[in-house]
Design an enzyme around this catalytic site. Structure first.
Site, PDB file in Angstrom:
ATOM      1  N   SER A   1       0.838  -1.226   0.078  1.00 47.23           N
ATOM      2  CA  SER A   1      -0.123   0.177  -0.030  1.00 47.23           C
ATOM      3  C   SER A   1       0.760   1.313   0.029  1.00 47.23           C
ATOM      4  O   SER A   1       0.323   2.456   0.285  1.00 47.23           O
ATOM      5  CB  SER A   1      -0.819  -0.060   1.191  1.00 47.23           C
ATOM      6  OG  SER A   1      -0.119  -0.155   2.391  1.00 47.23           O
TER       7      SER A   1
ATOM      8  N   THR B   1       4.049   1.299   1.912  1.00 47.09           N
ATOM      9  CA  THR B   1       4.931   1.111   2.818  1.00 47.09           C
ATOM     10  C   THR B   1       6.106   2.073   2.833  1.00 47.09           C
ATOM     11  O   THR B   1       6.815   2.674   3.550  1.00 47.09           O
ATOM     12  CB  THR B   1       5.302  -0.210   3.547  1.00 47.09           C
ATOM     13  OG1 THR B   1       3.788  -1.074   3.409  1.00 47.09           O
ATOM     14  CG2 THR B   1       5.292  -0.281   4.939  1.00 47.09           C
TER      15      THR B   1
ATOM     16  N   HIS C   1       2.930  -4.955   9.870  1.00 40.77           N
ATOM     17  CA  HIS C   1       1.777  -5.335   8.993  1.00 40.77           C
ATOM     18  C   HIS C   1       0.993  -6.056   9.926  1.00 40.77           C
ATOM     19  O   HIS C   1       0.001  -6.547   9.526  1.00 40.77           O
ATOM     20  CB  HIS C   1       2.026  -6.234   7.904  1.00 40.77           C
ATOM     21  CG  HIS C   1       3.108  -5.515   6.578  1.00 40.77           C
ATOM     22  ND1 HIS C   1       2.660  -4.268   6.030  1.00 40.77           N
ATOM     23  CD2 HIS C   1       3.879  -6.139   5.923  1.00 40.77           C
ATOM     24  CE1 HIS C   1       3.536  -4.052   5.013  1.00 40.77           C
ATOM     25  NE2 HIS C   1       4.254  -5.277   4.952  1.00 40.77           N
TER      26      HIS C   1
ATOM     27  N   GLY D   1       4.426   3.119  -9.059  1.00 44.00           N
ATOM     28  CA  GLY D   1       4.261   4.220  -7.765  1.00 44.00           C
ATOM     29  C   GLY D   1       3.072   5.082  -8.481  1.00 44.00           C
ATOM     30  O   GLY D   1       2.921   6.309  -8.304  1.00 44.00           O
TER      31      GLY D   1
END
Ligand code: A3P
Length: 319
Positions: free
Chosen positions: A68, A70, A131, A287
């Site tokens: 997500s 990180t 996580h 990205g």
């Protein structure tokens, strides 16, 4: 080449033998522990840190679902929280180290392989990433007044990102996982730290009930309004930007240093490896928001959207 199960401590081996099991996406199997799927190594890390981690009230946790963003948030939070010690110069640690080496994961770095690190000498506020699902966090974390920044991302981009990432991690002789097969697993929740929806919802609910404890962020919002979001993170963590910092362009400078373009083009991230063996470049792919449009056929989009609507229905959370 050893199976991960073979190198676990006995306690974990015994537990694992009683857990639901599925084939994993990379090399190891996945086991369902406390409602979520983990590789044996991750599971052992979670158990060790549940037993030994001692939280401080001042601790800050960056919590994410895998893929997500990180790496991005690790860079941002490290730079933000250490801006006095490390001003943005040619000497900044991010220019020579990957964000994962600067902000360690609790269960897959610090407490991995049955290690019990001494974290007592770290200066406060300590910054960790994890996580671990909300209800599996160590008890000392729940008992403390530490803060969580939770980052999630739309499930279609998560799935596409995870599919690429796990195929990169697979040994060549294993071949690549098909999109169809892994899609089916993702939808059934069988993915590292999955079901994705349950992970997100537990933190979402906590952020609604305790907004001072959990700041809930979306990758898509970070991309659209990075400046506002960075200011919110700074305020949430109790280190807002001063007028002087705002005037000097500090917010923009942090975002530029941590941008996909800057980080992905650094030598360390093009050619370096993490201590755990993964190539740094595996953490930088495109990205962007919406890359699922280039990969997922209509039926998959409809199915995933349907599951997401059902799972998130009534929660106020949507993508
Ligand atoms: P894509 O595969 O869609 O490109 P994580 O860090 O949680 O493993 O997530 C990896 C995802 O974040 C990848 O998504 C990666 O390209 C993207 N990413 C990495 N660094 C980023 C940055 N600085 N800005 C935005 N996205 C970034």
């Amino acid at each position: 080449y050893l199976q991960q199960e073979e190198i676990l401590a006995q306690k974990c081996k015994t537990l694992i033998s009683s857990l639901p099991k599925e084939n994993g996406w990379v090399a190891s199997n996945l086991y369902k522990y406390q409602g979520f799927w983990n590789t044996p190594r991750q599971l052992q890390g979670i158990m060790t840190c549940q037993e030994h981690f001692e939280a401080r009230d001042s601790d800050v946790f960056l919590v994410t679902t895998p893929k997500s963003g990180t790496t991005w948030l690790k860079a941002i939070m490290f730079t933000l929280m250490n801006r006095m010690q490390y001003p943005i110069t040619q000497e900044h640690p991010l220019l020579s180290k990957n964000p994962h080496d600067l902000v360690p994961f609790l269960e897959i770095k610090l407490y991995v392989d049955n290690q019990i690190p001494d974290l007592s000498s770290l200066n406060s506020p300590r910054l960790f990433a994890t996580h671990i699902p909300f209800f599996s966090l160590p008890k000392s974390v729940h008992d403390s007044s530490c803060k969580f920044v939770y980052l999630c991302r739309n499930p279609k981009d998560i799935f596409v990102s995870l599919w690429h990432f796990t195929n990169k991690l697979r040994l060549q002789e294993m071949g690549t996982n098909s999109l169809e097969e892994t899609f089916d697993m993702f939808c059934r929740g069988v993915t590292i730290y999955g079901p994705y929806w349950d992970h997100v919802l537990d933190y979402w609910k906590e952020s609604m009930e305790n907004p001072h404890k959990v700041l809930f962020l979306k990758y898509e919002d970070m991309k659209e309004c990075p400046i506002d979001n960075l200011r919110s993170i700074a305020e949430f963590l109790g280190c807002p930007f001063s007028n002087e910092e705002e005037e000097s362009g500090m917010v923009e400078q942090i975002l530029k240093l941590c941008s996909f373009d800057t980080l992905s083009n650094l030598e360390i991230n093009r050619a370096g490896k993490l201590s755990s063996g993964e190539e740094n470049k595996a953490f930088f792919r495109r990205g962007e928001v919406g890359d699922w449009k280039n990969h997922l056929p209509t039926e998959m989009v409809e199915k995933l959207d349907h599951i997401t609507e059902q799972k998130f229905s009534g929660s106020g959370l949507e993508f």
